[in-house]
Structure formats: structure tokens, C-alpha cells
Design a protein around this motif. Structure first.
Motif, PDB file in Angstrom:
ATOM      1  N   ALA A 159       0.831  -1.208   0.000  1.00 20.62           N
ATOM      2  CA  ALA A 159       0.000   0.000   0.000  1.00 20.62           C
ATOM      3  C   ALA A 159       0.866   1.259   0.000  1.00 20.62           C
ATOM      4  O   ALA A 159       0.564   2.233  -0.710  1.00 20.62           O
TER       5      ALA A 159
ATOM      6  N   SER B 262       0.829   4.177  -2.734  1.00 21.83           N
ATOM      7  CA  SER B 262       0.557   5.531  -2.267  1.00 21.83           C
ATOM      8  C   SER B 262       1.645   6.512  -2.694  1.00 21.83           C
ATOM      9  O   SER B 262       1.365   7.657  -3.055  1.00 21.83           O
TER      10      SER B 262
ATOM     11  N   SER C 139      -7.318  -5.893   3.320  1.00 23.02           N
ATOM     12  CA  SER C 139      -8.027  -4.654   2.996  1.00 23.02           C
ATOM     13  C   SER C 139      -8.036  -3.695   4.179  1.00 23.02           C
ATOM     14  O   SER C 139      -7.866  -2.486   3.995  1.00 23.02           O
TER      15      SER C 139
ATOM     16  N   ASN D 245      -5.991  -0.105   3.783  1.00 22.60           N
ATOM     17  CA  ASN D 245      -6.779   1.129   3.860  1.00 22.60           C
ATOM     18  C   ASN D 245      -6.329   2.063   4.977  1.00 22.60           C
ATOM     19  O   ASN D 245      -6.798   3.198   5.045  1.00 22.60           O
ATOM     20  N   LYS D 246      -5.410   1.642   5.805  1.00 18.95           N
ATOM     21  CA  LYS D 246      -4.834   2.532   6.820  1.00 18.95           C
ATOM     22  C   LYS D 246      -3.799   3.472   6.214  1.00 18.95           C
ATOM     23  O   LYS D 246      -3.429   4.470   6.815  1.00 18.95           O
TER      24      LYS D 246
ATOM     25  N   ILE E  36      -4.782   5.302  -0.186  1.00 18.00           N
ATOM     26  CA  ILE E  36      -5.157   3.968  -0.673  1.00 18.00           C
ATOM     27  C   ILE E  36      -6.666   3.793  -0.633  1.00 18.00           C
ATOM     28  O   ILE E  36      -7.331   4.146   0.331  1.00 18.00           O
ATOM     29  N   ARG E  37      -7.171   3.234  -1.717  1.00 24.76           N
ATOM     30  CA  ARG E  37      -8.575   2.845  -1.817  1.00 24.76           C
ATOM     31  C   ARG E  37      -8.568   1.361  -2.160  1.00 24.76           C
ATOM     32  O   ARG E  37      -8.637   0.967  -3.324  1.00 24.76           O
ATOM     33  N   ALA E  38      -8.406   0.558  -1.115  1.00 24.14           N
ATOM     34  CA  ALA E  38      -8.344  -0.898  -1.286  1.00 24.14           C
ATOM     35  C   ALA E  38      -9.759  -1.454  -1.273  1.00 24.14           C
ATOM     36  O   ALA E  38     -10.562  -1.120  -0.405  1.00 24.14           O
TER      37      ALA E  38
ATOM     38  N   ASN F  60     -15.053   3.867  -8.088  1.00 23.27           N
ATOM     39  CA  ASN F  60     -14.355   4.201  -6.840  1.00 23.27           C
ATOM     40  C   ASN F  60     -12.868   4.476  -7.031  1.00 23.27           C
ATOM     41  O   ASN F  60     -12.186   4.828  -6.080  1.00 23.27           O
TER      42      ASN F  60
ATOM     43  N   SER G 155     -10.429   2.479  -7.257  1.00 24.37           N
ATOM     44  CA  SER G 155      -9.627   1.673  -6.335  1.00 24.37           C
ATOM     45  C   SER G 155      -8.228   1.495  -6.904  1.00 24.37           C
ATOM     46  O   SER G 155      -8.044   1.360  -8.108  1.00 24.37           O
TER      47      SER G 155
ATOM     48  N   GLU H 259      -9.591  12.533   4.096  1.00 24.07           N
ATOM     49  CA  GLU H 259      -8.344  11.886   4.489  1.00 24.07           C
ATOM     50  C   GLU H 259      -7.259  12.911   4.845  1.00 24.07           C
ATOM     51  O   GLU H 259      -6.385  12.639   5.657  1.00 24.07           O
TER      52      GLU H 259
END
Length: 145
Positions: free
Chosen positions: A50, A54, A72, A76-77, A81-83, A99, A101, A144
Motif C-alpha cells: 500500500a 501511495s 483490505s 486502507n490505513k 489507498i482505496r483498497a 471508486n 480503487s 483523508e
């Protein structure tokens, strides 16, 4: 397109199949591990994949564990990131189109191997539509910050 790929032990076999398919599709990838099927912790692979996506080092990432849930959550942390945890072909397509992703998560223990490969293909070939979807994705991006 260059894709970052990672798994834990629960997704190792599917990761190897996905790597083979990507090679056949002539899509570049980097395997973030693990390199053998032994018990490991999913955050140790989800977070580096991720982070690499990013930072823009890779356009997209694919993460696989037993259910895809742990991967996921961990991915997503990471900011930016859009997992998306996906278990069907339609959702794989829509999560890219609507989305945007940038990380695909799949569960090896809950998704059949052939469907999983078709999910990856659909996700790779789909593109973000923008328009009304751009406005919605930007709301998430703004939050975010």
C-alpha cells in the motif's frame, strides 16, 4: 502498468497463480512476498504494498490473504489507498470505474481460483470513469487530509 503484489500464507498459492497470469499478460509486477508458504502476518505485506502504491512507485497493488479482509483493513490505513475487497467480476470492474480503487484484495479461501483470476483481469482492464464519480472520490480524499 506496474503492479505491486503481496500476500500472506493464506493467499500464497493464489498470489503465485496471479503472478503467472500477469506474466502471460505481459504486465510488469513486483512480488513483495512472502517468497514461501509459511505462516506470516498480513500487515507485514499489506502495508509495504500500500505504501508503494501511495508513493506512486506502482500504479496499483494486489493483496491476497485467506479472506482478503485483513489485507483490505491494513491497506486502507495507508493514506491515499482505496483498497477494495472483491469476490465477483462485476464488483472488480465497478470498483475501478466508480471508486478508482488502487489496491485489489482477494481471499484465496473464499474465492475460487478461476474466478479470482477473472476478477484480476476485470480490475486491470477497467478504468476510472471520472465525472460524478470523481466528485465522490474527492470527498474521501479531502476527508483523508
Amino acid at each position: 502498468m506496474v503492479i505491486a503484489v503481496g500476500s500472506d500464507h493464506g493467499g500464497f498459492n493464489l498470489k503465485e497463480s496471479i503472478k503467472q497470469m500477469l506474466t502471460e499478460m505481459e504486465i510488469e509486477f513486483k512480488d513483495f512476498g512472502p517468497l514461501e508458504c509459511k505462516s506470516v502476518d498480513y500487515p507485514d505485506y499489506a502495508i509495504p504494498v500500500a505504501e508503494a502504491v501511495s508513493k506512486g512507485e506502482f500504479e496499483r497493488g494486489i493483496l491476497i490473504c485467506g479472506t482478503g479482509i485483513g489485507m483490505s483493513i491494513a491497506a486502507n490505513k495507508v493514506k491515499g489507498i482505496r483498497a477494495a475487497l472483491v469476490s465477483d467480476i462485476y464488483s472488480a470492474k465497478i470498483t475501478r470505474e466508480h471508486n478508482n480503487s488502487n489496491v485489489l484484495c482477494i481471499g484465496e479461501r473464499v474465492t475460487g481460483p478461476q474466478i479470482a483470476l477473472e476478477i484480476v483481469k476485470a480490475w486491470i482492464h477497467a478504468e476510472f470513469e471520472g465525472g460524478r464519480h470523481d466528485r465522490r472520490v474527492n470527498k474521501v480524499v479531502e476527508y483523508e487530509k
